[in-house]
Motif scaffolding. Structure first.
Motif, short mmCIF file in Angstrom:
data_model
loop_
_atom_site.label_atom_id
_atom_site.label_comp_id
_atom_site.label_asym_id
_atom_site.label_seq_id
_atom_site.Cartn_x
_atom_site.Cartn_y
_atom_site.Cartn_z
N SER A 1 -3.14 10.34 4.91
CA SER A 1 -2.60 9.17 4.22
C SER A 1 -1.32 9.56 3.47
O SER A 1 -0.29 8.86 3.54
N GLU A 2 -1.36 10.70 2.78
CA GLU A 2 -0.18 11.14 2.02
C GLU A 2 0.96 11.56 2.94
O GLU A 2 2.12 11.29 2.66
N LEU A 3 0.60 12.20 4.05
CA LEU A 3 1.63 12.65 4.99
C LEU A 3 2.42 11.45 5.53
O LEU A 3 3.66 11.44 5.52
N PHE A 4 1.71 10.44 6.00
CA PHE A 4 2.40 9.26 6.56
C PHE A 4 3.17 8.52 5.46
O PHE A 4 4.32 8.13 5.64
N ALA A 5 2.50 8.36 4.30
CA ALA A 5 3.15 7.61 3.21
C ALA A 5 4.42 8.31 2.73
O ALA A 5 5.39 7.64 2.34
N SER A 6 4.44 9.64 2.79
CA SER A 6 5.63 10.37 2.33
C SER A 6 6.86 10.04 3.18
O SER A 6 7.98 10.29 2.79
N HIS A 7 6.62 9.46 4.36
CA HIS A 7 7.74 9.05 5.23
C HIS A 7 7.91 7.52 5.23
O HIS A 7 8.58 6.99 6.11
N GLY A 8 7.26 6.86 4.30
CA GLY A 8 7.35 5.40 4.24
C GLY A 8 6.60 4.72 5.37
O GLY A 8 6.88 3.58 5.73
N ALA A 9 5.65 5.45 5.97
CA ALA A 9 4.91 4.90 7.11
C ALA A 9 3.53 4.42 6.66
O ALA A 9 2.78 5.17 6.03
N ALA B 1 0.85 -1.20 0.00
CA ALA B 1 0.00 0.00 0.00
C ALA B 1 0.88 1.24 0.00
O ALA B 1 0.61 2.23 -0.69
N VAL B 2 1.95 1.18 0.79
CA VAL B 2 2.94 2.27 0.83
C VAL B 2 4.24 1.71 0.27
O VAL B 2 4.88 0.87 0.91
N PRO B 3 4.63 2.15 -0.93
CA PRO B 3 5.86 1.61 -1.51
C PRO B 3 7.04 1.82 -0.56
O PRO B 3 7.13 2.84 0.12
N ILE C 1 -11.97 6.84 15.70
CA ILE C 1 -12.69 7.04 14.42
C ILE C 1 -11.78 7.87 13.50
O ILE C 1 -11.03 8.73 13.98
N PRO C 2 -11.82 7.62 12.19
CA PRO C 2 -10.98 8.41 11.29
C PRO C 2 -11.35 9.90 11.31
O PRO C 2 -12.46 10.25 11.67
N ILE C 3 -10.40 10.71 10.87
CA ILE C 3 -10.71 12.14 10.66
C ILE C 3 -11.18 12.19 9.20
O ILE C 3 -10.37 12.30 8.27
N TRP C 4 -12.48 12.06 9.02
CA TRP C 4 -13.02 11.85 7.66
C TRP C 4 -12.69 13.01 6.73
O TRP C 4 -12.63 12.84 5.51
N THR C 5 -12.52 14.19 7.29
CA THR C 5 -12.25 15.38 6.46
C THR C 5 -10.80 15.41 5.97
O THR C 5 -10.47 16.22 5.12
N ARG C 6 -9.95 14.55 6.55
CA ARG C 6 -8.51 14.65 6.26
C ARG C 6 -7.90 13.32 5.84
O ARG C 6 -6.68 13.13 5.98
#
Ligand code: SF4
Length: 396
Positions: free
Chosen positions: A264-272, A241-243, A254-259
């Motif tokens: 997702s992009e913030l965490f993925a940008s760090h390989g998380a 899911a995250v290369p 509960i998710p922060i549905w507005t964000r």
């Protein structure tokens, strides 16, 4: 999935117009299986409020409720729902179909009891309220019998409001279908035990809709069978899911549905990759077991994640951290959901001390974006990622 959900809402909107089926609004932890057995279409205002958040309509709807006098401190799902019911504004054309009756269970919170009383007055329709005692340790015999008696009252309520006898055979079938759906959902989430995870919890937040709104239907299970096959294939093909997944995290609340996309992009940008979460896993808990589905459902409703004591919650979190090999714990301190957020600082401390896992607390709200601070969240997440990275390096 879009097609599945569109078909669900189209059927409900059609039933509102032609009266072909009864419509019930129900809380997310409510007893939906008896409704399916009576051919009633269940509608979930909480799910709709999450949609309001994801489609950036929630602030406007919350403000409508606030202008009506409802405090900004109340759950934003409630405020969004009332705002939408009054204005008829929604991502669903014409908003949610009007209910014929309401079914609420307080196994998730006390808010829903007042929320549904307000809806009952607003739509002038009957309300069935199911009281599930809080579970300290284990379900007691008295508690089990108390809820079972209410389940039988619910059956009578449905018979009166649907004008027909309750079909126990059909109920058994629905309960079996629901059970199968919950096992499929569990298996879907379990694919993320794999390293790298084939999806993240941000995907799971999206895919949860059928188990919430269509649990007990063949359509739900068919969709999940295909999804499970696809995820297993991704595992086999080593598709992440995250290369270059470097960090594995657990999400709480509960998710922060507005964000969703931003985070997702913030965490993925760090390989998380957020490989698991307490919210979507909570849905796999309420399985109807035993020979008597009425009793089985009553007991299952007790087991809602927000109806168990704090020590059990910590045990569950520890179990998820171990099972999904999480390197860190991300806690959403959700201004709306007090029962979910109470005790999170103690939980963070316990997890940090007992499992030596770094934790972060993000202050936000599930759909009221006015309390979200983008810059502050970004800075804190980056500092947290640094801590987790250092810890992983040291352990190598
Ligand atoms: S307070 Fe929490 S559990 Fe209750 S309706 Fe709001 S989000 Fe759901």
């Amino acid at each position: 999935m879009r097609e599945l959900m569109t078909a669900y809402y189209t059927e409900a909107k059609t039933a509102e117009i032609d009266g072909s089926k009864k419509i019930a609004w129900i809380t997310s932890g409510g007893p939906v299986e008896p409704l399916h057995a009576m051919d009633v279409i269940p509608i979930y205002p909480e799910n709709h409020s999450a949609m309001l958040g994801a489609s950036k309509m929630s602030i406007e709807m919350c403000e409508v409720a606030e202008e009506m006098g409802y405090s900004r401190d109340l759950c934003s799902y409630f405020r969004g729902d009332i705002g939408s019911a009054v204005t008829k504004k929604s991502p669903i054309p014409g908003a949610l179909p009007k209910p014929d009756f309401l079914v609420a269970a307080n196994n998730i919170c006390g808010t829903v009891t007042k929320w549904y009383e307000i809806l009952s007055r607003f739509f002038d329709v009957p309300l069935f309220l199911l009281d599930t005692p809080f579970i300290h340790g284990k379900i007691t015999k008295q508690s089990s019998e108390y809820v079972e008696a209410q389940m039988r009252e619910l059956i009578s309520f449905l018979e009166v409001n649907c004008g027909k006898k309750f079909d126990h055979d059909r109920f058994k079938e629905v309960a079996e279908t629901a059970l199968e759906g919950l096992y499929l959902w569990e298996d879907i989430l379990a694919t993320c035990e794999n390293r790298p995870a084939p999806m993240s919890c941000f995907d799971a937040f999206f895919f949860i809709a059928p188990i919430v709104t269509l649990r007990g239907t063949k359509e739900c299970n068919e969709f999940y069978r295909k999804l499970l096959a696809e995820l297993k294939q991704r595992v086999e093909d080593n598709i992440a899911a995250v290369p270059n997944e470097k960090i594995r995290l657990l999400w709480d609340n509960i998710p922060i549905w507005t964000r969703l996309r931003d985070l997702s992009e913030l965490f993925a940008s760090h390989g998380a990759c957020l490989v698991a979460d307490t919210y979507t896993n909570a849905w796999a808990r309420t399985k109807i077991e035993g020979d008597d589905p009425v009793k089985g459902l009553g007991n299952a409703l007790h087991k809602a994640y927000l109806n168990i004591d704090f020590q059990q919650m910590i045990k569950e979190v520890k179990g998820l951290i171990k099972r999904f090999s999480a390197d860190g714990f991300v806690i959403h301190s959700n201004r709306s959901c007090k029962p979910y957020s109470l005790g999170q600082f103690d939980m963070a401390r316990t997890i940090q001390e007992e499992l030596d896992i770094p934790t972060i607390i993000i202050e936000a709200d599930q759909t009221d974006d006015r309390v979200f601070s983008e810059e502050q969240t970004k800075t804190r997440v980056e500092a947290f990622i640094e801590t987790v990275t250092e810890k992983i390096k040291k352990a190598l």
